[in-house]
Motif scaffolding. Structure first.
Motif, mmCIF file in Angstrom:
data_model
loop_
_atom_site.group_PDB
_atom_site.id
_atom_site.type_symbol
_atom_site.label_atom_id
_atom_site.label_comp_id
_atom_site.label_asym_id
_atom_site.label_seq_id
_atom_site.Cartn_x
_atom_site.Cartn_y
_atom_site.Cartn_z
ATOM 1 N N MET A 1 19.980 68.740 8.667
ATOM 2 C CA MET A 1 21.261 69.038 9.325
ATOM 3 C C MET A 1 22.045 67.731 9.520
ATOM 4 O O MET A 1 21.521 66.774 10.046
ATOM 5 C CB MET A 1 20.967 69.653 10.683
ATOM 6 N N SER A 2 23.286 67.723 9.072
ATOM 7 C CA SER A 2 24.023 66.477 9.232
ATOM 8 C C SER A 2 25.251 66.744 10.079
ATOM 9 O O SER A 2 26.215 67.337 9.619
ATOM 10 C CB SER A 2 24.406 65.979 7.841
ATOM 11 N N ASN A 3 25.199 66.380 11.343
ATOM 12 C CA ASN A 3 26.355 66.684 12.181
ATOM 13 C C ASN A 3 27.145 65.438 12.528
ATOM 14 O O ASN A 3 27.961 65.452 13.419
ATOM 15 C CB ASN A 3 25.947 67.433 13.449
ATOM 16 N N TRP A 4 26.929 64.324 11.826
ATOM 17 C CA TRP A 4 27.761 63.166 12.109
ATOM 18 C C TRP A 4 28.881 63.079 11.113
ATOM 19 O O TRP A 4 28.767 63.474 9.961
ATOM 20 C CB TRP A 4 26.954 61.874 12.116
ATOM 21 N N ARG A 5 29.977 62.511 11.586
ATOM 22 C CA ARG A 5 31.165 62.456 10.741
ATOM 23 C C ARG A 5 31.137 61.260 9.808
ATOM 24 O O ARG A 5 31.703 61.289 8.745
ATOM 25 C CB ARG A 5 32.411 62.444 11.611
ATOM 26 N N GLU A 13 21.670 51.684 12.934
ATOM 27 C CA GLU A 13 23.060 52.131 13.050
ATOM 28 C C GLU A 13 23.163 53.343 13.964
ATOM 29 O O GLU A 13 24.079 53.451 14.777
ATOM 30 C CB GLU A 13 23.595 52.510 11.662
ATOM 31 N N LEU A 14 22.214 54.252 13.833
ATOM 32 C CA LEU A 14 22.223 55.435 14.692
ATOM 33 C C LEU A 14 22.009 55.022 16.150
ATOM 34 O O LEU A 14 22.711 55.489 17.054
ATOM 35 C CB LEU A 14 21.131 56.422 14.251
ATOM 36 N N ASN A 15 21.052 54.110 16.368
ATOM 37 C CA ASN A 15 20.765 53.692 17.736
ATOM 38 C C ASN A 15 21.927 52.965 18.393
ATOM 39 O O ASN A 15 22.046 52.938 19.607
ATOM 40 C CB ASN A 15 19.484 52.839 17.776
ATOM 41 N N GLU A 16 22.762 52.359 17.564
ATOM 42 C CA GLU A 16 23.975 51.725 18.094
ATOM 43 C C GLU A 16 24.915 52.768 18.708
ATOM 44 O O GLU A 16 25.689 52.488 19.596
ATOM 45 C CB GLU A 16 24.752 51.053 16.950
ATOM 46 N N LEU A 17 24.850 53.990 18.174
ATOM 47 C CA LEU A 17 25.806 55.027 18.564
ATOM 48 C C LEU A 17 25.368 55.849 19.761
ATOM 49 O O LEU A 17 26.196 56.367 20.498
ATOM 50 C CB LEU A 17 26.010 56.010 17.401
ATOM 51 N N VAL A 18 24.060 56.020 19.899
ATOM 52 C CA VAL A 18 23.584 56.953 20.931
ATOM 53 C C VAL A 18 22.680 56.237 21.932
ATOM 54 O O VAL A 18 22.026 55.260 21.594
ATOM 55 C CB VAL A 18 22.817 58.158 20.302
ATOM 56 N N VAL A 19 22.656 56.763 23.144
ATOM 57 C CA VAL A 19 21.824 56.168 24.183
ATOM 58 C C VAL A 19 20.379 56.660 23.966
ATOM 59 O O VAL A 19 20.164 57.822 23.609
ATOM 60 C CB VAL A 19 22.404 56.531 25.576
ATOM 61 N N LEU A 242 17.964 72.368 18.941
ATOM 62 C CA LEU A 242 18.750 71.690 19.986
ATOM 63 C C LEU A 242 19.093 70.259 19.590
ATOM 64 O O LEU A 242 19.869 69.589 20.263
ATOM 65 C CB LEU A 242 17.948 71.660 21.296
ATOM 66 N N GLU A 243 18.492 69.782 18.498
ATOM 67 C CA GLU A 243 18.605 68.356 18.184
ATOM 68 C C GLU A 243 20.035 67.886 17.931
ATOM 69 O O GLU A 243 20.411 66.790 18.321
ATOM 70 C CB GLU A 243 17.689 67.973 17.019
ATOM 71 N N GLU A 244 20.841 68.698 17.233
ATOM 72 C CA GLU A 244 22.207 68.232 16.969
ATOM 73 C C GLU A 244 22.997 68.100 18.283
ATOM 74 O O GLU A 244 23.873 67.254 18.421
ATOM 75 C CB GLU A 244 22.949 69.088 15.937
ATOM 76 N N TRP A 245 22.633 68.937 19.266
ATOM 77 C CA TRP A 245 23.261 68.836 20.588
ATOM 78 C C TRP A 245 22.792 67.570 21.298
ATOM 79 O O TRP A 245 23.544 66.961 22.054
ATOM 80 C CB TRP A 245 22.930 70.083 21.415
ATOM 81 N N GLY A 246 21.546 67.200 21.033
ATOM 82 C CA GLY A 246 21.001 65.979 21.624
ATOM 83 C C GLY A 246 21.799 64.766 21.180
ATOM 84 O O GLY A 246 22.149 63.907 21.997
ATOM 85 N N LEU A 247 22.106 64.699 19.900
ATOM 86 C CA LEU A 247 22.884 63.550 19.401
ATOM 87 C C LEU A 247 24.255 63.511 20.066
ATOM 88 O O LEU A 247 24.736 62.459 20.470
ATOM 89 C CB LEU A 247 23.049 63.653 17.880
ATOM 90 N N LEU A 248 24.849 64.683 20.191
ATOM 91 C CA LEU A 248 26.178 64.751 20.803
ATOM 92 C C LEU A 248 26.141 64.266 22.263
ATOM 93 O O LEU A 248 26.947 63.447 22.685
ATOM 94 C CB LEU A 248 26.694 66.195 20.712
ATOM 95 N N VAL A 249 25.154 64.762 23.019
ATOM 96 C CA VAL A 249 25.054 64.356 24.433
ATOM 97 C C VAL A 249 24.753 62.859 24.535
ATOM 98 O O VAL A 249 25.362 62.137 25.331
ATOM 99 C CB VAL A 249 23.912 65.128 25.143
ATOM 100 N N ARG A 250 23.824 62.395 23.715
ATOM 101 C CA ARG A 250 23.436 60.982 23.785
ATOM 102 C C ARG A 250 24.605 60.088 23.393
ATOM 103 O O ARG A 250 24.743 58.974 23.872
ATOM 104 C CB ARG A 250 22.208 60.735 22.914
ATOM 105 N N HIS A 251 25.465 60.562 22.521
ATOM 106 C CA HIS A 251 26.647 59.789 22.146
ATOM 107 C C HIS A 251 27.695 59.824 23.269
ATOM 108 O O HIS A 251 28.246 58.794 23.659
ATOM 109 C CB HIS A 251 27.239 60.346 20.850
#
Ligand SMILES: Nc1ncnc2c1ncn2[C@@H]1O[C@H](COP(=O)(O)OP(=O)(O)OP(=O)(O)O)[C@@H](O)[C@H]1O
Ligand SMILES: [Mg+2]
Length: 263
Positions: A1-5, A13-19, A242-251
């Motif tokens: 699933m790729s939910n990043w733009r 790079e991902l860790n730079e974006l999300v907490v 729930l994982e794609e929601w996790g990225l959104l919340v962490r961002h």
């Protein structure tokens, strides 16, 4: 699933974006009563579905004590979902608080949220699409407003008006309000989300001079239209869903947590 733009190429790079998950848990548990509103002044955009996934992510993955406040007198989707799953014998990992906005049991959302703050780690508020007064109350109290819509002009047409109302109300918000506007129901094989984001940027740049944009608008992660979102009415989503929601919340939380920890 790729939910990043703009897909990060490496873990760094991902860790730079999300907490990090550990940091978000520690921060929310210490702070308690973090209020997230989910609202846009338009019906049917995906607010209640978003509330459900966010609540499940916070409760099941982050292991937090979560309350969901249903302020939507008209559809009462979350309350009805909750009652249905209770009747089915399901374990629901969050507390539901019904908040009638009319009638003899009605109290202001401000009062309701004040009484909930020290009882839960996170309070997620589901707003009806048409109740402007409750929306304003929420924008005065919440730290984060999530604004879901489909990538379609039929829905984004209301974003400008919603942002205007939010930014006016946020002026008296003591903690400040961050607004995170994102797309749900995305088909990542099409360019609809990009097209719509561009159209929205043009619309927003044509706004009148007295429009003060909300303090923080940083969409990055969007949400798919995977069928489990539609089935969630009858089947409680699984952890992996729930994982794609996790990225959104962490961002969405990254700037808030870093700013607070630096203070
Ligand atoms: N990510 C998604 N993918 C596919 N369908 C979705 C997604 N999110 C929501 N939907 C669908 O969109 C419809 C509206 O969703 P929902 O009830 O959550 O919207 P709402 O904004 O809460 O509506 P209301 O204003 O009536 O409260 C539902 O049919 C739901 O299944
Ligand atoms: Mg709803």
């Amino acid at each position: 699933m790729s939910n990043w733009r703009h897909k990060p190429q490496t873990d760094d790079e991902l860790n730079e974006l999300v907490v990090p998950v550990k940091q978000i848990i520690r921060w929310l548990k210490t702070r308690r009563g973090f209020i997230i509103g989910v609202g846009i002044l338009k019906g049917g955009t995906g607010k209640s579905t978003s509330v459900l996934y966010l609540a499940l992510y916070c409760a099941l993955v982050l292991n937090l004590d979560v309350a969901v406040v249903d302020t939507d007198d008209n559809s009462q989707s979350i309350s009805r979902w909750y009652a249905q799953h209770l009747a089915m014998g399901d374990t629901i990992p969050f507390t539901l608080i019904e908040h009638p906005t009319k009638g003899k049991d009605a109290i202001s959302l401000k009062k309701r949220l004040r009484s909930l703050r020290d009882q839960h780690d996170v309070v997620i508020v589901d707003l009806g699409g048409g109740d402007k007064e409750t929306f304003i109350d929420l924008c005065e109290q919440a730290r984060l407003l999530l604004m879901p819509s489909a990538p379609s002009g039929w829905e984004t047409d209301r974003i400008q008006a919603t942002l205007q109302t939010a930014s006016k109300a946020a002026r008296i918000n003591q903690d400040g309000l961050d607004v995170y506007n994102f797309f749900v129901k995305c088909d990542f094989t099409s360019t609809l989300a990009e097209e719509e984001r561009e159209a929205m940027a043009v619309d927003l740049s044509e706004e009148d001079e007295d429009f003060v944009p909300p303090p923080f608008l940083h969409p990055y992660f969007d949400i798919s239209k995977a069928p489990h979102h539609i089935r969630a009415w009858s089947f409680i989503p699984k952890r992996g869903e729930l994982e794609e929601w996790g990225l959104l919340v962490r961002h969405a939380m990254k700037g808030i947590i870093e700013e607070d920890e630096a203070a």
